[in-house]
Design a protein around this motif. Structure first.
Motif, PDB file in Angstrom:
ATOM      1  N   LYS A 291      35.016  23.144  69.714  1.00 26.74           N
ATOM      2  CA  LYS A 291      35.256  23.983  68.530  1.00 26.74           C
ATOM      3  C   LYS A 291      33.957  24.590  68.022  1.00 26.74           C
ATOM      4  O   LYS A 291      33.928  25.745  67.582  1.00 26.74           O
ATOM      5  CB  LYS A 291      35.927  23.155  67.438  1.00 26.74           C
ATOM      6  N   ALA A 292      32.895  23.825  68.090  1.00 22.35           N
ATOM      7  CA  ALA A 292      31.609  24.324  67.616  1.00 22.35           C
ATOM      8  C   ALA A 292      31.110  25.462  68.489  1.00 22.35           C
ATOM      9  O   ALA A 292      30.660  26.507  67.990  1.00 22.35           O
ATOM     10  CB  ALA A 292      30.582  23.186  67.597  1.00 22.35           C
ATOM     11  N   ASN A 293      31.191  25.271  69.799  1.00 17.68           N
ATOM     12  CA  ASN A 293      30.717  26.319  70.697  1.00 17.68           C
ATOM     13  C   ASN A 293      31.549  27.584  70.539  1.00 17.68           C
ATOM     14  O   ASN A 293      31.018  28.703  70.547  1.00 17.68           O
ATOM     15  CB  ASN A 293      30.747  25.831  72.140  1.00 17.68           C
ATOM     16  N   ASP A 294      32.859  27.413  70.381  1.00 25.13           N
ATOM     17  CA  ASP A 294      33.736  28.568  70.159  1.00 25.13           C
ATOM     18  C   ASP A 294      33.343  29.317  68.880  1.00 25.13           C
ATOM     19  O   ASP A 294      33.394  30.560  68.836  1.00 25.13           O
ATOM     20  CB  ASP A 294      35.197  28.120  70.062  1.00 25.13           C
ATOM     21  N   ALA A 295      32.958  28.570  67.840  1.00 20.94           N
ATOM     22  CA  ALA A 295      32.568  29.210  66.583  1.00 20.94           C
ATOM     23  C   ALA A 295      31.335  30.068  66.770  1.00 20.94           C
ATOM     24  O   ALA A 295      31.223  31.163  66.191  1.00 20.94           O
ATOM     25  CB  ALA A 295      32.320  28.152  65.509  1.00 20.94           C
ATOM     26  N   ILE A 296      30.392  29.609  67.580  1.00 17.17           N
ATOM     27  CA  ILE A 296      29.185  30.401  67.835  1.00 17.17           C
ATOM     28  C   ILE A 296      29.506  31.606  68.715  1.00 17.17           C
ATOM     29  O   ILE A 296      29.107  32.734  68.422  1.00 17.17           O
ATOM     30  CB  ILE A 296      28.098  29.539  68.497  1.00 17.17           C
ATOM     31  N   VAL A 297      30.231  31.369  69.790  1.00 12.85           N
ATOM     32  CA  VAL A 297      30.549  32.450  70.729  1.00 12.85           C
ATOM     33  C   VAL A 297      31.359  33.558  70.051  1.00 12.85           C
ATOM     34  O   VAL A 297      31.137  34.746  70.276  1.00 12.85           O
ATOM     35  CB  VAL A 297      31.306  31.883  71.956  1.00 12.85           C
ATOM     36  N   SER A 298      32.300  33.168  69.188  1.00 12.54           N
ATOM     37  CA  SER A 298      33.148  34.148  68.511  1.00 12.54           C
ATOM     38  C   SER A 298      32.450  34.835  67.337  1.00 12.54           C
ATOM     39  O   SER A 298      32.970  35.812  66.805  1.00 12.54           O
ATOM     40  CB  SER A 298      34.419  33.463  67.997  1.00 12.54           C
ATOM     41  N   GLY A 299      31.301  34.296  66.932  1.00 14.13           N
ATOM     42  CA  GLY A 299      30.591  34.863  65.796  1.00 14.13           C
ATOM     43  C   GLY A 299      31.080  34.369  64.453  1.00 14.13           C
ATOM     44  O   GLY A 299      30.670  34.887  63.412  1.00 14.13           O
ATOM     45  N   THR A 300      31.952  33.337  64.452  1.00  9.36           N
ATOM     46  CA  THR A 300      32.443  32.775  63.193  1.00  9.36           C
ATOM     47  C   THR A 300      31.332  32.079  62.420  1.00  9.36           C
ATOM     48  O   THR A 300      31.344  32.043  61.190  1.00  9.36           O
ATOM     49  CB  THR A 300      33.586  31.775  63.459  1.00  9.36           C
TER      50      THR A 300
END
Length: 349
Positions: A291-300
């Motif tokens: 979830k953390a990596n997705d937040a960075i990749v998505s720009g959240t």
């Protein structure tokens, strides 16, 4: 495309990764609020984090709210924290001091002369606080006089000055978890009718004054603020959070601070404030690696703040990078006062 391991320019600091160690109270100070020697070892073990944010540190003698918690008030406390920052820097790390005032959470047991704690309004918390003599009920706080409040806000800047003397890289102002700044934000706790109460702008005023007092000492590029809208803690309700927190984001943007740290607890979608805030956004609470990596990749988010995973995994960034198993912390020693369950978790072999 950035991911959790990409470097990040955060205000005045260059972070080697976007894995931030959350502020977590561990109760490893003595009765005078001086961090024990093992505190330096604890933080240094976790120096591979992009940034460490310390446990909450009280800004004045009236701000202490729990047993065995540390302060930045006396020369002895400053000297102990200097050992911490020197040890962390010696391991190549970066460390911010999180500053707070507990307000109505405090008990007279820890306050000068056994006086009542202070708060925006004379409204007590339901429930009990833990002492060495067992649990004691929260007491009725004294409402701050209008002409006192600017002085309390200035205590954040005074503590920030002492933090700089101790060698910290910057300051996180704790405006979350139902402590004094958060008490001013919540209309169910703050029923004032002066310039610090009523409208959302008025209730945000104390936060802004505290932040400005810190910025004046350390510079805006070394300051962050933590918020936790509607957290289920210390009787926080915040019925009009949707009105208050956009004001918070805009006011902090005007201050030009480096980051906003949003703890995602409660019903409020705090990450929506990112569009209103000009600095970096650090997302916290409940993240695993994916979830953390997705937040960075998505720009959240620009970085992610991890709490519990850092307790038993001092080398957390490496474990995430290499896909290694995570150790689980001993829940019984989180607030216990010794080395066990604190500095005895090994790095992965």
């Amino acid at each position: 495309m950035a991911d959790l391991f990409a470097p990040l320019r955060l205000g005045a600091l260059d972070l080697p990764n976007r894995i931030v160690m959350a502020p977590m109270t561990r109760s490893r100070a003595d009765a005078n609020g001086v961090p024990l020697d093992i505190v330096a070892e604890y933080y240094a073990q976790r120096a591979s984090a992009g940034l460490i944010v310390t446990e909450a540190i009280y800004v004045s003698a009236m701000a202490k709210g729990y047993v065995r918690t540390p302060g930045l008030v006396t020369s002895e406390q400053v000297a102990a924290w200097k050992k911490v920052t020197q040890t962390v820097h010696g391991k190549g790390g970066r460390i911010f001091a999180q500053l707070y005032h507990t307000g109505r959470v405090a008990l007279p047991d820890w306050l000068p002369g056994g006086v009542a704690p202070v708060a925006p309004s004379a409204i007590a918390i339901n429930g009990t606080n833990q002492t060495d003599e067992g649990k004691k009920p929260f007491v009725m706080p004294r409402a701050l006089e209008t002409d006192e409040i600017a002085g309390v806000a200035a205590e954040y800047g005074q503590a920030a000055q002492r933090a700089m003397e101790a060698g910290f890289d910057g300051i996180e102002v704790h405006a979350a978890s139902g402590y004094l700044i958060h008490q001013f934000l919540d209309a169910t706790i703050n029923t004032r009718t002066d310039r610090y109460g009523g409208s959302a702008v008025n209730r945000v005023r104390f936060l802004r004054e505290a932040v400005e007092s810190v910025v004046a000492v350390v510079g805006k590029d070394r300051v962050g603020v933590k918020i936790s809208p509607r957290i289920k803690f210390n009787d926080v309700v915040e019925p009009d959070a949707e009105e208050v927190y956009p004001v918070v984001a805009r006011e902090l943007s005007e201050c030009g601070i480096a980051y906003l740290h949003g703890a995602r607890q409660g019903a409020y979608e705090v990450h929506n404030l990112r569009a209103l805030f000009s600095g970096a956004y650090l997302a916290g609470s409940g993240f695993d690696f994916e979830k953390a990596n997705d937040a960075i990749v998505s720009g959240t988010a620009d970085a992610v703040v991890f709490g519990k995973p850092f307790l038993a995994n001092p080398d957390l960034p490496r474990r995430y990078r290499e896909g290694l198993d995570l150790a689980q912390p001993d829940q019984g020693t989180i607030y216990w006062g010794g080395a066990k369950g604190y500095v005895d978790y090994p790095a992965h072999m």
